[in-house]
Design a protein around this motif. Structure first.
Motif, PDB file in Angstrom:
ATOM      1  N   THR A 118       0.836  -1.210   0.000  1.00 58.10           N
ATOM      2  CA  THR A 118       0.000   0.000   0.000  1.00 58.10           C
ATOM      3  C   THR A 118       0.867   1.255   0.000  1.00 58.10           C
ATOM      4  O   THR A 118       1.938   1.288   0.584  1.00 58.10           O
ATOM      5  CB  THR A 118      -0.925   0.017   1.218  1.00 58.10           C
ATOM      6  OG1 THR A 118      -0.150  -0.177   2.404  1.00 58.10           O
ATOM      7  CG2 THR A 118      -1.949  -1.096   1.115  1.00 58.10           C
ATOM      8  N   THR A 119       0.380   2.301  -0.658  1.00 55.17           N
ATOM      9  CA  THR A 119       1.194   3.486  -0.897  1.00 55.17           C
ATOM     10  C   THR A 119       0.937   4.632   0.070  1.00 55.17           C
ATOM     11  O   THR A 119       1.815   5.455   0.299  1.00 55.17           O
ATOM     12  CB  THR A 119       0.966   3.994  -2.327  1.00 55.17           C
ATOM     13  OG1 THR A 119      -0.445   4.237  -2.516  1.00 55.17           O
ATOM     14  CG2 THR A 119       1.438   2.976  -3.344  1.00 55.17           C
ATOM     15  N   THR A 120      -0.266   4.729   0.631  1.00 54.27           N
ATOM     16  CA  THR A 120      -0.613   5.826   1.544  1.00 54.27           C
ATOM     17  C   THR A 120      -1.383   5.281   2.737  1.00 54.27           C
ATOM     18  O   THR A 120      -1.917   4.164   2.701  1.00 54.27           O
ATOM     19  CB  THR A 120      -1.477   6.885   0.838  1.00 54.27           C
ATOM     20  OG1 THR A 120      -2.756   6.297   0.530  1.00 54.27           O
ATOM     21  CG2 THR A 120      -0.816   7.400  -0.433  1.00 54.27           C
ATOM     22  N   THR A 158      10.092   9.733   4.966  1.00 48.79           N
ATOM     23  CA  THR A 158       8.823   9.337   4.367  1.00 48.79           C
ATOM     24  C   THR A 158       8.949   9.208   2.859  1.00 48.79           C
ATOM     25  O   THR A 158       9.215  10.186   2.157  1.00 48.79           O
ATOM     26  CB  THR A 158       7.720  10.359   4.695  1.00 48.79           C
ATOM     27  OG1 THR A 158       7.578  10.433   6.118  1.00 48.79           O
ATOM     28  CG2 THR A 158       6.394   9.949   4.084  1.00 48.79           C
ATOM     29  N   PHE A 159       8.782   7.980   2.367  1.00 46.29           N
ATOM     30  CA  PHE A 159       8.827   7.707   0.930  1.00 46.29           C
ATOM     31  C   PHE A 159       7.650   6.836   0.499  1.00 46.29           C
ATOM     32  O   PHE A 159       7.740   6.081  -0.463  1.00 46.29           O
ATOM     33  CB  PHE A 159      10.143   6.999   0.561  1.00 46.29           C
ATOM     34  CG  PHE A 159      11.376   7.815   0.820  1.00 46.29           C
ATOM     35  CD1 PHE A 159      11.692   8.906   0.015  1.00 46.29           C
ATOM     36  CD2 PHE A 159      12.229   7.497   1.868  1.00 46.29           C
ATOM     37  CE1 PHE A 159      12.828   9.664   0.251  1.00 46.29           C
ATOM     38  CE2 PHE A 159      13.368   8.249   2.107  1.00 46.29           C
ATOM     39  CZ  PHE A 159      13.675   9.345   1.296  1.00 46.29           C
ATOM     40  N   ILE A 174      20.985  -6.490   9.974  1.00 44.53           N
ATOM     41  CA  ILE A 174      19.591  -6.396   9.559  1.00 44.53           C
ATOM     42  C   ILE A 174      19.517  -5.536   8.311  1.00 44.53           C
ATOM     43  O   ILE A 174      20.186  -4.500   8.218  1.00 44.53           O
ATOM     44  CB  ILE A 174      18.733  -5.783  10.678  1.00 44.53           C
ATOM     45  CG1 ILE A 174      18.725  -6.700  11.903  1.00 44.53           C
ATOM     46  CG2 ILE A 174      17.298  -5.536  10.203  1.00 44.53           C
ATOM     47  CD1 ILE A 174      18.026  -6.109  13.118  1.00 44.53           C
ATOM     48  N   VAL A 175      18.716  -5.959   7.350  1.00 41.92           N
ATOM     49  CA  VAL A 175      18.502  -5.161   6.151  1.00 41.92           C
ATOM     50  C   VAL A 175      17.217  -4.369   6.327  1.00 41.92           C
ATOM     51  O   VAL A 175      16.117  -4.928   6.348  1.00 41.92           O
ATOM     52  CB  VAL A 175      18.436  -6.035   4.888  1.00 41.92           C
ATOM     53  CG1 VAL A 175      18.204  -5.163   3.654  1.00 41.92           C
ATOM     54  CG2 VAL A 175      19.733  -6.829   4.728  1.00 41.92           C
ATOM     55  N   GLY A 176      17.365  -3.072   6.518  1.00 42.88           N
ATOM     56  CA  GLY A 176      16.230  -2.188   6.672  1.00 42.88           C
ATOM     57  C   GLY A 176      15.953  -1.443   5.385  1.00 42.88           C
ATOM     58  O   GLY A 176      16.000  -2.015   4.295  1.00 42.88           O
ATOM     59  N   SER A 177      15.693  -0.148   5.484  1.00 45.19           N
ATOM     60  CA  SER A 177      15.377   0.659   4.306  1.00 45.19           C
ATOM     61  C   SER A 177      15.424   2.132   4.686  1.00 45.19           C
ATOM     62  O   SER A 177      15.170   2.493   5.843  1.00 45.19           O
ATOM     63  CB  SER A 177      13.978   0.310   3.786  1.00 45.19           C
ATOM     64  OG  SER A 177      13.551   1.236   2.795  1.00 45.19           O
ATOM     65  N   VAL A 178      15.728   2.981   3.700  1.00 42.85           N
ATOM     66  CA  VAL A 178      15.602   4.426   3.946  1.00 42.85           C
ATOM     67  C   VAL A 178      14.159   4.796   4.265  1.00 42.85           C
ATOM     68  O   VAL A 178      13.896   5.848   4.840  1.00 42.85           O
ATOM     69  CB  VAL A 178      16.101   5.253   2.736  1.00 42.85           C
ATOM     70  CG1 VAL A 178      17.599   5.097   2.547  1.00 42.85           C
ATOM     71  CG2 VAL A 178      15.340   4.894   1.461  1.00 42.85           C
ATOM     72  N   ALA A 223       2.988   1.415   6.272  1.00 42.30           N
ATOM     73  CA  ALA A 223       3.097   0.295   7.214  1.00 42.30           C
ATOM     74  C   ALA A 223       4.466  -0.361   7.113  1.00 42.30           C
ATOM     75  O   ALA A 223       5.120  -0.661   8.122  1.00 42.30           O
ATOM     76  CB  ALA A 223       1.991  -0.722   6.940  1.00 42.30           C
ATOM     77  N   TYR A 224       4.914  -0.586   5.889  1.00 42.12           N
ATOM     78  CA  TYR A 224       6.250  -1.128   5.640  1.00 42.12           C
ATOM     79  C   TYR A 224       7.300  -0.210   6.263  1.00 42.12           C
ATOM     80  O   TYR A 224       8.256  -0.668   6.903  1.00 42.12           O
ATOM     81  CB  TYR A 224       6.434  -1.238   4.133  1.00 42.12           C
ATOM     82  CG  TYR A 224       7.812  -1.544   3.625  1.00 42.12           C
ATOM     83  CD1 TYR A 224       8.264  -2.863   3.522  1.00 42.12           C
ATOM     84  CD2 TYR A 224       8.658  -0.529   3.195  1.00 42.12           C
ATOM     85  CE1 TYR A 224       9.523  -3.147   3.009  1.00 42.12           C
ATOM     86  CE2 TYR A 224       9.910  -0.794   2.681  1.00 42.12           C
ATOM     87  CZ  TYR A 224      10.338  -2.109   2.589  1.00 42.12           C
ATOM     88  OH  TYR A 224      11.591  -2.383   2.079  1.00 42.12           O
ATOM     89  N   SER A 225       7.116   1.094   6.116  1.00 40.69           N
ATOM     90  CA  SER A 225       8.080   2.060   6.629  1.00 40.69           C
ATOM     91  C   SER A 225       8.117   2.066   8.150  1.00 40.69           C
ATOM     92  O   SER A 225       9.187   2.183   8.759  1.00 40.69           O
ATOM     93  CB  SER A 225       7.740   3.460   6.113  1.00 40.69           C
ATOM     94  OG  SER A 225       7.782   3.494   4.694  1.00 40.69           O
ATOM     95  N   VAL A 226       6.961   1.954   8.787  1.00 35.04           N
ATOM     96  CA  VAL A 226       6.915   1.869  10.242  1.00 35.04           C
ATOM     97  C   VAL A 226       7.706   0.655  10.723  1.00 35.04           C
ATOM     98  O   VAL A 226       8.465   0.728  11.705  1.00 35.04           O
ATOM     99  CB  VAL A 226       5.455   1.805  10.731  1.00 35.04           C
ATOM    100  CG1 VAL A 226       5.390   1.395  12.196  1.00 35.04           C
ATOM    101  CG2 VAL A 226       4.769   3.150  10.534  1.00 35.04           C
TER     102      VAL A 226
END
Length: 264
Positions: free
Chosen positions: A97-99, A149-150, A140-144, A154-157
C-alpha cells in the motif's frame, strides 16, 4: 586470508536480489552459507549450483513469519555446516500500500508484524548459539523508508522499528561479543521492481535524479556493505544505522536549488 574465512552465515531471503548478492559475496569471502527463503525450488537450484562450484552451502524453504519452520531450516543447516557466526536478516514481506488512506487496519497490522517480527524471529533462532560461541555478527537489512517518508507507510513503520531493534540487540548482546548493525538501502534494482517496470519501463530512470550519485543501487552495492559489517574489519562497530543510498539521505539537491534559486 579471506574476510569471512571459516565463518558460517545464515542469509534469509537468500534467493534473488540483495540476498543472492550477499550469498555470492559471502562465499567469495570464504564463508559457509545457510540459505533460507520461501521459494523451495529456487533454494534447491541455488544450493546445487553453489555446491557444483565447490562452495559450502545448505538451504531450506522457510518463511520468517514461521519461527518453527525457520528454526528447523537453521537446525538442518547447522548440522551440515556448523554453528552460525553471522546472520543477515534480509527477507521481508514487502509493502503493497502506498498511503495511509489506502492502508486497511488489517494490512497495517500485518505489514508491521510480519516485517518487524520476522527479523526478530531470524535472529532469535541463532542467538543462543552465538552466545555460546561468544562471537557473532548480526546485520539487519532495513530501508531508507524507515528513516524518512517515501510512501508505503506500514512497511516504513516496520523498517523504522528495525532501527530500534538493531540498537537494542547491540546493547543487550554486546557483552557476549555479538555485534548488531542495520543497513538501510535506497532504491535497489531487484526483481521486486519488475511489476512497476512493467507498468512504466522508465520508472528507475525517473528516480535517478533524486540520488546524488545519479543512479539507483545494484544489489552488490548493498551486499558489499553487509560483508564489511559482518567481517572483523568492522569489529568495533555495533549499533550503527548505515544508509546505503547513494547519498539520498544526505540531502535533496533539486529542492535546495529551488530554495536558493541556483541554476540547475
Amino acid at each position: 586470508m579471506k574476510r569471512l574465512e571459516g565463518r558460517v552465515a545464515l542469509v534469509t531471503g537468500g534467493v534473488g536480489g540483495i540476498g543472492t548478492a550477499v550469498v555470492k559475496d559471502f562465499l567469495a569471502e570464504g564463508a559457509k552459507v545457510i540459505i533460507a527463503d520461501i521459494k523451495q525450488d529456487a533454494v534447491d537450484e541455488a544450493v546445487a549450483t553453489y555446491k557444483a562450484e565447490g562452495f559450502s552451502v545448505a538451504g531450506a524453504a522457510a518463511s520468517i513469519t514461521d519461527i518453527d519452520a525457520l528454526q528447523a531450516a537453521v537446525d538442518a543447516g547447522v548440522a551440515e555446516l556448523g554453528p552460525v557466526d553471522i546472520v543477515v536478516a534480509n527477507a521481508n514481506t514487502g509493502g503493497a500500500t502506498t498511503t495511509l488512506d489506502k492502508t486497511s487496519p488489517e494490512r497495517f497490522r500485518q505489514d508491521v508484524a510480519d516485517n518487524l517480527a520476522g527479523q526478530y524471529n531470524t535472529v532469535r533462532v541463532v542467538i543462543e548459539g552465538m552466545k555460546a560461541k561468544k562471537h557473532g555478527a548480526i546485520v539487519i537489512v532495513g530501508s531508507v523508508n524507515g528513516l524518512a517518508t517515501f510512501g508505503q507507510p506500514a512497511y516504513s513503520v516496520a523498517k523504522a522499528g528495525l532501527v530500534s531493534l538493531a540498537r537494542t540487540m547491540a546493547t543487550e548482546y554486546g557483552a557476549h561479543n555479538i555485534r548488531a548493525n542495520i543497513v538501510c538501502p535506497g532504491t535497489v534494482q531487484t526483481p521486486a521492481w519488475d511489476h512497476r517496470i512493467a507498468r512504466k519501463p522508465d520508472v528507475l530512470d525517473g528516480l535517478k535524479k533524486w540520488y546524488p550519485l545519479l543512479r539507483v543501487a545494484r544489489p552488490v552495492d548493498v551486499a558489499k556493505a553487509i560483508t564489511f559489517l559482518a567481517s572483523d574489519d568492522a569489529g568495533f562497530i555495533s549499533g550503527v544505522t548505515l544508509p546505503v543510498d547513494g547519498g539520498l539521505m544526505a540531502g535533496n539537491l533539486a529542492m535546495s536549488r529551488e530554495l536558493t534559486l541556483e541554476d540547475q
